[in-house]
Design an enzyme around this catalytic site. Sequence first.
Site, PDB file in Angstrom:
ATOM      1  N   THR A 159      10.385   2.846  10.234  1.00 55.85           N
ATOM      2  CA  THR A 159      10.471   2.160  11.529  1.00 55.85           C
ATOM      3  C   THR A 159       9.215   1.330  11.805  1.00 55.85           C
ATOM      4  O   THR A 159       9.253   0.405  12.607  1.00 55.85           O
ATOM      5  CB  THR A 159      10.647   3.184  12.670  1.00 55.85           C
ATOM      6  OG1 THR A 159       9.720   4.250  12.459  1.00 55.85           O
ATOM      7  CG2 THR A 159      12.052   3.751  12.702  1.00 55.85           C
ATOM      8  N   LEU A 179       1.282  10.960   1.274  1.00 53.34           N
ATOM      9  CA  LEU A 179       0.473  11.522   2.361  1.00 53.34           C
ATOM     10  C   LEU A 179      -0.691  10.600   2.727  1.00 53.34           C
ATOM     11  O   LEU A 179      -1.622  10.992   3.405  1.00 53.34           O
ATOM     12  CB  LEU A 179      -0.053  12.913   1.980  1.00 53.34           C
ATOM     13  CG  LEU A 179       1.049  13.940   1.684  1.00 53.34           C
ATOM     14  CD1 LEU A 179       0.441  15.273   1.273  1.00 53.34           C
ATOM     15  CD2 LEU A 179       1.965  14.135   2.889  1.00 53.34           C
ATOM     16  N   ASP A 237       0.057   4.435   8.825  1.00 53.10           N
ATOM     17  CA  ASP A 237      -0.791   5.315   8.023  1.00 53.10           C
ATOM     18  C   ASP A 237      -2.262   5.168   8.394  1.00 53.10           C
ATOM     19  O   ASP A 237      -2.987   6.152   8.538  1.00 53.10           O
ATOM     20  CB  ASP A 237      -0.611   5.021   6.528  1.00 53.10           C
ATOM     21  CG  ASP A 237       0.832   5.176   6.082  1.00 53.10           C
ATOM     22  OD1 ASP A 237       1.631   5.745   6.855  1.00 53.10           O
ATOM     23  OD2 ASP A 237       1.165   4.732   4.972  1.00 53.10           O
TER      24      ASP A 237
END
Length: 382
Positions: free
Chosen positions: A36, A127, A174
């Site tokens: 998104t 991650l 991120d």
Amino acid sequence: MSLKEKTQSLFANAFGYPATHTIQAPGRVNLIGEHTDYNDGFVLPCAIDYQTVISCAPRDDRKVRVMAADYENQLDEFSLDAPIVAHENYQWANYVRGVVKHLQLRNNSFGGVDMVISGNVPQGAGLSSSASLEVAVGTVLQQLYHLPLDGAQIALNGQEAENQFVGCNCGIMDQLISALGKKDHALLIDCRSLGTKAVSMPKGVAVVIINSNFKRTLVGSEYNTRREQCETGARFFQQPALRDVTIEEFNAVAHELDPIVAKRVRHILTENARTVEAASALEQGDLKRMSELMAESHASMRDDFEITVPQIDTLVEIVKAVIGDKGGVRMTGGGFGGCIVALIPEELVPAVQQAVAEQYEAKTGIKETFYVCKPSQGAGQC
């Protein structure tokens, strides 16, 4: 030995004098809101207690020296007075060079620096080891030279470096969560305004990340294809981004869209709605609703966005069978492998770990890696 001690000791050995600062920037896991971010939508990540740590000191010249402790102490040197170009051999160095180059375009009032970098964010797992590196390097220069940049600007700078210098089309999430994360909270991020809202995490709930160890690559993978399909969808609705399309508008004309593009658009629209609702469910401690929303998110990624793989679906099913509606589980990250994230009552973590250990490798032939994380503070001195 902590990463701080390791980098400080290496710094003194390599450069012959002590570091003046040690900076950390965390990795992250996204609880809900997948793909998104580049559609100007909402995401709900938290920073995790795995980070990139840099021990550093300012120099009195215009040279940058960077040592990568995790890559056999490889050393990169470049000058701030020459055009900064990609390193011929070291991919890790391009993240550093890219951040420095783009920071020069924003605020060129900094000098040279010596850095030793080490991290424990698992690489290639989704991650955000790269974002944590970019934010750490940006924070180093901001702290050493007192640059008038806030966390959002450091995050944007890292994103620019990754998009334009490294060549990976990432969204802003991120870097933003690495820069702005808050201990014991997730962060609802509006990827258009970059507005953030801290969302408290329920007590007694662990953030568990399980790496499928099914290897994926993001640069040059299906990621860019999905991005193009979303842009095609936005153009069809004559909107700048899918953020501006309602589910009602979509349902009325879905049949006119290319069937694949329609599926991609439906994922983004429903995922945005789920993410906003998830933030309030989490704040109210409503794990039952969070469980449903995470399950719907996973199904949408599997069936509409088509970014899961059988190994990931298997992991999700194993965890779901143990936790039921007491917690939530879904794939997290760019897709095509990587990790799942689960919110699990602490007392159920051992049972989940045992079930995964007994079943996942037997079903897939791959051994998982299990991380129990704490929602952590964003970038800063450590």
